[in-house]
Motif scaffolding. Structure first.
Motif, PDB file in Angstrom:
ATOM      1  N   MET A   1       0.835  -1.168   0.000  1.00 25.12           N
ATOM      2  CA  MET A   1       0.000   0.000   0.000  1.00 25.12           C
ATOM      3  C   MET A   1       0.886   1.240   0.000  1.00 25.12           C
ATOM      4  N   VAL A   2       0.516   2.174  -0.802  1.00 24.90           N
ATOM      5  CA  VAL A   2       1.292   3.402  -0.935  1.00 24.90           C
ATOM      6  C   VAL A   2       0.780   4.399   0.093  1.00 24.90           C
ATOM      7  N   PRO A   3       1.698   4.976   0.886  1.00 25.87           N
ATOM      8  CA  PRO A   3       1.241   5.953   1.871  1.00 25.87           C
ATOM      9  C   PRO A   3       0.646   7.192   1.200  1.00 25.87           C
ATOM     10  N   GLY A   4      -0.480   7.673   1.792  1.00 29.64           N
ATOM     11  CA  GLY A   4      -1.121   8.882   1.294  1.00 29.64           C
ATOM     12  C   GLY A   4      -2.103   8.631   0.175  1.00 29.64           C
ATOM     13  N   VAL A   5      -2.181   7.400  -0.312  1.00 28.26           N
ATOM     14  CA  VAL A   5      -3.119   7.076  -1.389  1.00 28.26           C
ATOM     15  C   VAL A   5      -4.255   6.240  -0.799  1.00 28.26           C
ATOM     16  N   VAL A   6      -5.459   6.688  -1.000  1.00 26.48           N
ATOM     17  CA  VAL A   6      -6.634   5.970  -0.511  1.00 26.48           C
ATOM     18  C   VAL A   6      -7.029   4.930  -1.554  1.00 26.48           C
ATOM     19  N   PRO A   7      -7.173   3.672  -1.133  1.00 24.80           N
ATOM     20  CA  PRO A   7      -7.543   2.659  -2.121  1.00 24.80           C
ATOM     21  C   PRO A   7      -8.971   2.880  -2.616  1.00 24.80           C
ATOM     22  N   VAL A   8      -9.195   2.616  -3.879  1.00 28.60           N
ATOM     23  CA  VAL A   8     -10.527   2.765  -4.471  1.00 28.60           C
ATOM     24  C   VAL A   8     -11.352   1.559  -4.058  1.00 28.60           C
ATOM     25  N   ARG A   9     -12.490   1.828  -3.540  1.00 25.22           N
ATOM     26  CA  ARG A   9     -13.371   0.790  -3.024  1.00 25.22           C
ATOM     27  C   ARG A   9     -14.634   0.754  -3.873  1.00 25.22           C
ATOM     28  N   TYR A  10     -15.130  -0.475  -4.121  1.00 25.36           N
ATOM     29  CA  TYR A  10     -16.369  -0.607  -4.878  1.00 25.36           C
ATOM     30  C   TYR A  10     -17.534  -0.151  -4.020  1.00 25.36           C
ATOM     31  N   GLU A  11     -18.438   0.647  -4.608  1.00 28.65           N
ATOM     32  CA  GLU A  11     -19.600   1.145  -3.895  1.00 28.65           C
ATOM     33  C   GLU A  11     -20.835   0.795  -4.712  1.00 28.65           C
ATOM     34  N   SER A  12     -21.724   0.012  -4.110  1.00 29.42           N
ATOM     35  CA  SER A  12     -22.944  -0.369  -4.831  1.00 29.42           C
ATOM     36  C   SER A  12     -23.856   0.844  -4.969  1.00 29.42           C
ATOM     37  N   ALA A  13     -24.895   0.676  -5.784  1.00 29.20           N
ATOM     38  CA  ALA A  13     -25.831   1.774  -6.014  1.00 29.20           C
ATOM     39  C   ALA A  13     -26.567   2.137  -4.726  1.00 29.20           C
ATOM     40  N   VAL A  14     -26.877   1.133  -3.927  1.00 33.44           N
ATOM     41  CA  VAL A  14     -27.588   1.382  -2.672  1.00 33.44           C
ATOM     42  C   VAL A  14     -26.674   2.135  -1.700  1.00 33.44           C
TER      43      VAL A  14
END
Length: 162
Positions: A1-14
């Motif tokens: 994990m790279v410091p300072g970078v927020v991982p992209v997380r899957y977000e459902s429509a709900v």
């Protein structure tokens, strides 16, 4: 994990719709905010059944076995027929109850309880006695009432002389 970078997380429509509603403040000032949820402390495992029956207006007697329901109906018969308008209506109600009792006795289900048919003549006699007592009470109440003052209708009033 790279410091300072927020991982992209899957977000459902709900989840997205809920997140956006929270950001807009649509969940602020809801009724019941800050109060505990009902029935969380209830130790009865059937709390949801009782709540459903109460909300739907179903009497709890509907959950009883058939012979218990029929015995309760026989016990409540004098109160049930009390307000019926005619003797024939009383006899029809007793005949319907007796038909259901006979149907149960022919093919019993549930616990075996002693169950007898209702006597229509006894029920009708009780109905008559109650009806006569109620009629007499109404007659006495009307006799004690003061007579209503007679009032002239506006279309029958005479014009006042000038």
């Amino acid at each position: 994990m790279v410091p300072g970078v927020v991982p992209v997380r899957y977000e459902s429509a709900v989840e997205k719709a809920i997140r956006e509603a929270v950001e807009r403040g649509e969940f602020d000032d809801l009724p019941g905010k800050g109060r505990p949820l009902p029935n969380l402390t209830d130790a009865d495992e059937n709390w949801w059944i009782r709540g459903y029956l109460r909300r739907e207006g179903v009497p709890s007697d509907a959950l009883l076995p058939t012979p218990v329901q029929l015995r309760k109906e026989v016990e409540r018969l004098p109160e049930t027929v009390r307000d019926l308008p005619t003797e024939q209506a009383v006899r029809d109600l007793v005949a319907d109850l007796n038909a259901r009792i006979v149907a149960y006795l022919r093919a019993p289900d549930g616990p075996r309880l002693p169950l007898r048919r209702a006597d229509p003549e006894d029920v009708v006699e009780t109905w008559r006695v109650h009806r006569e007592a109620r009629t007499e009470a109404l007659r006495r109440a009307r006799a004690q009432e003061p007579p209503a003052p007679s009032r002239r209708r506006w279309w029958r009033r005479r014009a006042a002389p000038n």
